[in-house]
Scaffold this motif. Sequence first.
Motif, PDB file in Angstrom:
ATOM      1  N   TYR A 158       0.818  -1.215   0.000  1.00 18.83           N
ATOM      2  CA  TYR A 158       0.000   0.000   0.000  1.00 18.83           C
ATOM      3  C   TYR A 158       0.857   1.273   0.000  1.00 18.83           C
ATOM      4  O   TYR A 158       0.329   2.374  -0.018  1.00 18.83           O
ATOM      5  CB  TYR A 158      -0.933   0.027   1.207  1.00 18.83           C
ATOM      6  N   GLY A 159       2.166   1.117   0.069  1.00 20.59           N
ATOM      7  CA  GLY A 159       3.052   2.274   0.027  1.00 20.59           C
ATOM      8  C   GLY A 159       3.181   3.002   1.348  1.00 20.59           C
ATOM      9  O   GLY A 159       3.580   4.169   1.381  1.00 20.59           O
ATOM     10  N   LEU A 160       2.868   2.318   2.450  1.00 18.63           N
ATOM     11  CA  LEU A 160       2.937   2.948   3.764  1.00 18.63           C
ATOM     12  C   LEU A 160       4.206   2.594   4.532  1.00 18.63           C
ATOM     13  O   LEU A 160       4.589   3.304   5.460  1.00 18.63           O
ATOM     14  CB  LEU A 160       1.709   2.555   4.596  1.00 18.63           C
ATOM     15  N   VAL A 161       4.840   1.505   4.165  1.00 22.85           N
ATOM     16  CA  VAL A 161       6.075   1.050   4.808  1.00 22.85           C
ATOM     17  C   VAL A 161       7.092   0.748   3.722  1.00 22.85           C
ATOM     18  O   VAL A 161       6.749   0.219   2.667  1.00 22.85           O
ATOM     19  CB  VAL A 161       5.813  -0.218   5.667  1.00 22.85           C
ATOM     20  N   LYS A 162       8.338   1.139   3.992  1.00 19.51           N
ATOM     21  CA  LYS A 162       9.409   0.751   3.070  1.00 19.51           C
ATOM     22  C   LYS A 162      10.389  -0.139   3.810  1.00 19.51           C
ATOM     23  O   LYS A 162      10.642   0.026   5.006  1.00 19.51           O
ATOM     24  CB  LYS A 162      10.095   1.966   2.453  1.00 19.51           C
ATOM     25  N   ARG A 163      10.888  -1.090   3.075  1.00 17.10           N
ATOM     26  CA  ARG A 163      11.818  -2.087   3.600  1.00 17.10           C
ATOM     27  C   ARG A 163      13.176  -1.801   2.989  1.00 17.10           C
ATOM     28  O   ARG A 163      13.316  -1.752   1.770  1.00 17.10           O
ATOM     29  CB  ARG A 163      11.325  -3.473   3.194  1.00 17.10           C
ATOM     30  N   ILE A 164      14.175  -1.605   3.841  1.00 17.60           N
ATOM     31  CA  ILE A 164      15.525  -1.340   3.352  1.00 17.60           C
ATOM     32  C   ILE A 164      16.445  -2.447   3.828  1.00 17.60           C
ATOM     33  O   ILE A 164      16.566  -2.689   5.026  1.00 17.60           O
ATOM     34  CB  ILE A 164      16.030   0.034   3.815  1.00 17.60           C
ATOM     35  N   GLN A 165      17.048  -3.111   2.862  1.00 13.94           N
ATOM     36  CA  GLN A 165      17.964  -4.198   3.175  1.00 13.94           C
ATOM     37  C   GLN A 165      19.383  -3.657   3.143  1.00 13.94           C
ATOM     38  O   GLN A 165      19.818  -3.067   2.159  1.00 13.94           O
ATOM     39  CB  GLN A 165      17.823  -5.336   2.175  1.00 13.94           C
ATOM     40  N   HIS A 166      20.099  -3.839   4.256  1.00 18.86           N
ATOM     41  CA  HIS A 166      21.484  -3.400   4.359  1.00 18.86           C
ATOM     42  C   HIS A 166      22.400  -4.581   4.064  1.00 18.86           C
ATOM     43  O   HIS A 166      22.212  -5.662   4.594  1.00 18.86           O
ATOM     44  CB  HIS A 166      21.760  -2.865   5.772  1.00 18.86           C
ATOM     45  N   SER A 167      23.368  -4.349   3.228  1.00 14.18           N
ATOM     46  CA  SER A 167      24.276  -5.421   2.804  1.00 14.18           C
ATOM     47  C   SER A 167      25.507  -5.524   3.680  1.00 14.18           C
ATOM     48  O   SER A 167      26.546  -6.015   3.251  1.00 14.18           O
ATOM     49  CB  SER A 167      24.687  -5.192   1.344  1.00 14.18           C
ATOM     50  N   GLU A 168      25.400  -5.067   4.900  1.00 18.62           N
ATOM     51  CA  GLU A 168      26.512  -5.158   5.829  1.00 18.62           C
ATOM     52  C   GLU A 168      26.665  -6.600   6.306  1.00 18.62           C
ATOM     53  O   GLU A 168      25.854  -7.449   5.994  1.00 18.62           O
ATOM     54  CB  GLU A 168      26.244  -4.255   7.043  1.00 18.62           C
ATOM     55  N   ILE A 169      27.682  -6.831   7.097  1.00 19.94           N
ATOM     56  CA  ILE A 169      27.848  -8.153   7.694  1.00 19.94           C
ATOM     57  C   ILE A 169      27.648  -7.996   9.192  1.00 19.94           C
ATOM     58  O   ILE A 169      28.377  -7.239   9.826  1.00 19.94           O
ATOM     59  CB  ILE A 169      29.231  -8.746   7.384  1.00 19.94           C
ATOM     60  N   PRO A 170      26.700  -8.638   9.797  1.00 18.79           N
ATOM     61  CA  PRO A 170      25.682  -9.459   9.149  1.00 18.79           C
ATOM     62  C   PRO A 170      24.636  -8.586   8.455  1.00 18.79           C
ATOM     63  O   PRO A 170      24.365  -7.466   8.892  1.00 18.79           O
ATOM     64  CB  PRO A 170      25.057 -10.224  10.325  1.00 18.79           C
ATOM     65  N   PRO A 171      24.062  -9.098   7.385  1.00 13.85           N
ATOM     66  CA  PRO A 171      23.034  -8.337   6.683  1.00 13.85           C
ATOM     67  C   PRO A 171      21.791  -8.171   7.564  1.00 13.85           C
ATOM     68  O   PRO A 171      21.504  -9.022   8.406  1.00 13.85           O
ATOM     69  CB  PRO A 171      22.708  -9.176   5.450  1.00 13.85           C
ATOM     70  N   HIS A 172      21.121  -7.053   7.403  1.00  9.30           N
ATOM     71  CA  HIS A 172      19.882  -6.853   8.159  1.00  9.30           C
ATOM     72  C   HIS A 172      18.923  -5.973   7.364  1.00  9.30           C
ATOM     73  O   HIS A 172      19.300  -5.328   6.400  1.00  9.30           O
ATOM     74  CB  HIS A 172      20.161  -6.267   9.542  1.00  9.30           C
ATOM     75  N   VAL A 173      17.673  -5.990   7.802  1.00  9.36           N
ATOM     76  CA  VAL A 173      16.600  -5.245   7.147  1.00  9.36           C
ATOM     77  C   VAL A 173      15.997  -4.293   8.167  1.00  9.36           C
ATOM     78  O   VAL A 173      15.849  -4.644   9.337  1.00  9.36           O
ATOM     79  CB  VAL A 173      15.515  -6.221   6.622  1.00  9.36           C
ATOM     80  N   GLU A 174      15.684  -3.090   7.723  1.00  8.26           N
ATOM     81  CA  GLU A 174      14.982  -2.130   8.562  1.00  8.26           C
ATOM     82  C   GLU A 174      13.696  -1.715   7.854  1.00  8.26           C
ATOM     83  O   GLU A 174      13.623  -1.697   6.627  1.00  8.26           O
ATOM     84  CB  GLU A 174      15.826  -0.882   8.817  1.00  8.26           C
ATOM     85  N   TYR A 175      12.703  -1.372   8.661  1.00  4.40           N
ATOM     86  CA  TYR A 175      11.422  -0.922   8.151  1.00  4.40           C
ATOM     87  C   TYR A 175      11.189   0.513   8.592  1.00  4.40           C
ATOM     88  O   TYR A 175      11.487   0.881   9.728  1.00  4.40           O
ATOM     89  CB  TYR A 175      10.299  -1.825   8.668  1.00  4.40           C
TER      90      TYR A 175
END
Length: 108
Positions: free
Chosen positions: A61-78
Amino acid sequence: MKNYYDDCPLAYALNIIGGKWRMLILYHLMGGGLRYNQLKKKLCGITNIMLTRSLRELEEYGLVKRIQHSEIPPHVEYFITEHAEKLVPTLMVIAEWGKEQRLLEKGE
Protein backbone atom coordinates in the motif's frame (compact mmCIF):
# COMPACT_ATOMS: atom_id res chain seq x y z
CA MET A 1 -19.15 -3.69 -10.40
CA LYS A 2 -19.26 -1.01 -7.72
CA ASN A 3 -18.43 -1.95 -4.17
CA TYR A 4 -18.83 -0.37 -0.75
CA TYR A 5 -15.27 1.01 -0.74
CA ASP A 6 -16.07 3.12 -3.82
CA ASP A 7 -18.71 5.09 -1.90
CA CYS A 8 -17.16 5.27 1.56
CA PRO A 9 -13.65 6.69 1.91
CA LEU A 10 -13.52 5.69 5.59
CA ALA A 11 -14.24 2.06 4.71
CA TYR A 12 -11.55 2.23 2.05
CA ALA A 13 -9.02 3.68 4.53
CA LEU A 14 -9.88 1.12 7.20
CA ASN A 15 -9.43 -1.65 4.66
CA ILE A 16 -5.83 -0.45 4.29
CA ILE A 17 -4.87 0.42 7.88
CA GLY A 18 -7.46 -1.51 9.87
CA GLY A 19 -7.06 -4.80 11.64
CA LYS A 20 -5.35 -5.63 14.87
CA TRP A 21 -1.76 -4.89 13.89
CA ARG A 22 -1.38 -2.43 11.01
CA MET A 23 -1.95 0.81 12.91
CA LEU A 24 0.26 -0.46 15.74
CA ILE A 25 3.05 -1.21 13.27
CA LEU A 26 2.77 2.27 11.78
CA TYR A 27 2.65 3.80 15.26
CA HIS A 28 5.88 2.10 16.32
CA LEU A 29 7.64 3.00 13.08
CA MET A 30 6.81 6.71 13.53
CA GLY A 31 9.89 7.14 15.70
CA GLY A 32 12.24 5.90 12.99
CA GLY A 33 13.34 2.69 11.40
CA LEU A 34 13.24 -0.60 13.24
CA ARG A 35 14.59 -4.03 12.52
CA TYR A 36 12.11 -6.90 12.35
CA ASN A 37 12.92 -8.25 15.84
CA GLN A 38 12.84 -4.78 17.40
CA LEU A 39 9.38 -4.25 15.96
CA LYS A 40 8.23 -7.71 17.04
CA LYS A 41 9.24 -6.99 20.65
CA LYS A 42 7.08 -3.86 20.65
CA LEU A 43 4.05 -5.79 19.37
CA CYS A 44 3.21 -8.10 22.24
CA GLY A 45 1.48 -11.22 20.98
CA ILE A 46 2.03 -10.89 17.25
CA THR A 47 3.20 -14.02 15.45
CA ASN A 48 6.03 -14.04 12.92
CA ILE A 49 3.58 -14.94 10.17
CA MET A 50 1.24 -12.06 11.03
CA LEU A 51 4.06 -9.52 11.33
CA THR A 52 5.55 -10.58 8.01
CA ARG A 53 2.14 -10.51 6.32
CA SER A 54 1.24 -7.12 7.79
CA LEU A 55 4.57 -5.58 6.81
CA ARG A 56 4.22 -6.89 3.25
CA GLU A 57 0.68 -5.54 2.96
CA LEU A 58 1.67 -2.13 4.33
CA GLU A 59 4.57 -2.12 1.88
CA GLU A 60 2.21 -2.95 -1.00
CA TYR A 61 0.00 0.00 0.00
CA GLY A 62 3.05 2.27 0.03
CA LEU A 63 2.94 2.95 3.76
CA VAL A 64 6.08 1.05 4.81
CA LYS A 65 9.41 0.75 3.07
CA ARG A 66 11.82 -2.09 3.60
CA ILE A 67 15.52 -1.34 3.35
CA GLN A 68 17.96 -4.20 3.17
CA HIS A 69 21.48 -3.40 4.36
CA SER A 70 24.28 -5.42 2.80
CA GLU A 71 26.51 -5.16 5.83
CA ILE A 72 27.85 -8.15 7.69
CA PRO A 73 25.68 -9.46 9.15
CA PRO A 74 23.03 -8.34 6.68
CA HIS A 75 19.88 -6.85 8.16
CA VAL A 76 16.60 -5.25 7.15
CA GLU A 77 14.98 -2.13 8.56
CA TYR A 78 11.42 -0.92 8.15
CA PHE A 79 10.36 2.71 7.93
CA ILE A 80 7.13 4.56 7.32
CA THR A 81 6.96 6.34 3.98
CA GLU A 82 6.15 9.97 3.27
CA HIS A 83 2.68 8.77 2.33
CA ALA A 84 2.26 7.21 5.79
CA GLU A 85 3.58 10.37 7.48
CA LYS A 86 0.15 11.88 6.75
CA LEU A 87 -1.31 9.39 9.23
CA VAL A 88 0.96 10.44 12.11
CA PRO A 89 -1.34 13.18 13.49
CA THR A 90 -4.31 10.80 13.35
CA LEU A 91 -2.40 8.02 15.10
CA MET A 92 -1.32 10.45 17.80
CA VAL A 93 -4.93 11.55 18.38
CA ILE A 94 -6.07 7.93 18.59
CA ALA A 95 -3.24 7.13 21.04
CA GLU A 96 -4.19 10.12 23.22
CA TRP A 97 -7.84 9.06 23.14
CA GLY A 98 -6.80 5.54 24.21
CA LYS A 99 -4.80 6.98 27.09
CA GLU A 100 -7.82 9.02 28.25
CA GLN A 101 -10.10 5.99 27.99
CA ARG A 102 -7.73 3.88 30.06
CA LEU A 103 -7.70 6.55 32.78
CA LEU A 104 -11.50 6.78 32.73
CA GLU A 105 -11.81 3.01 33.16
CA LYS A 106 -9.42 3.12 36.10
CA GLY A 107 -11.48 5.93 37.62
CA GLU A 108 -8.66 8.46 37.57
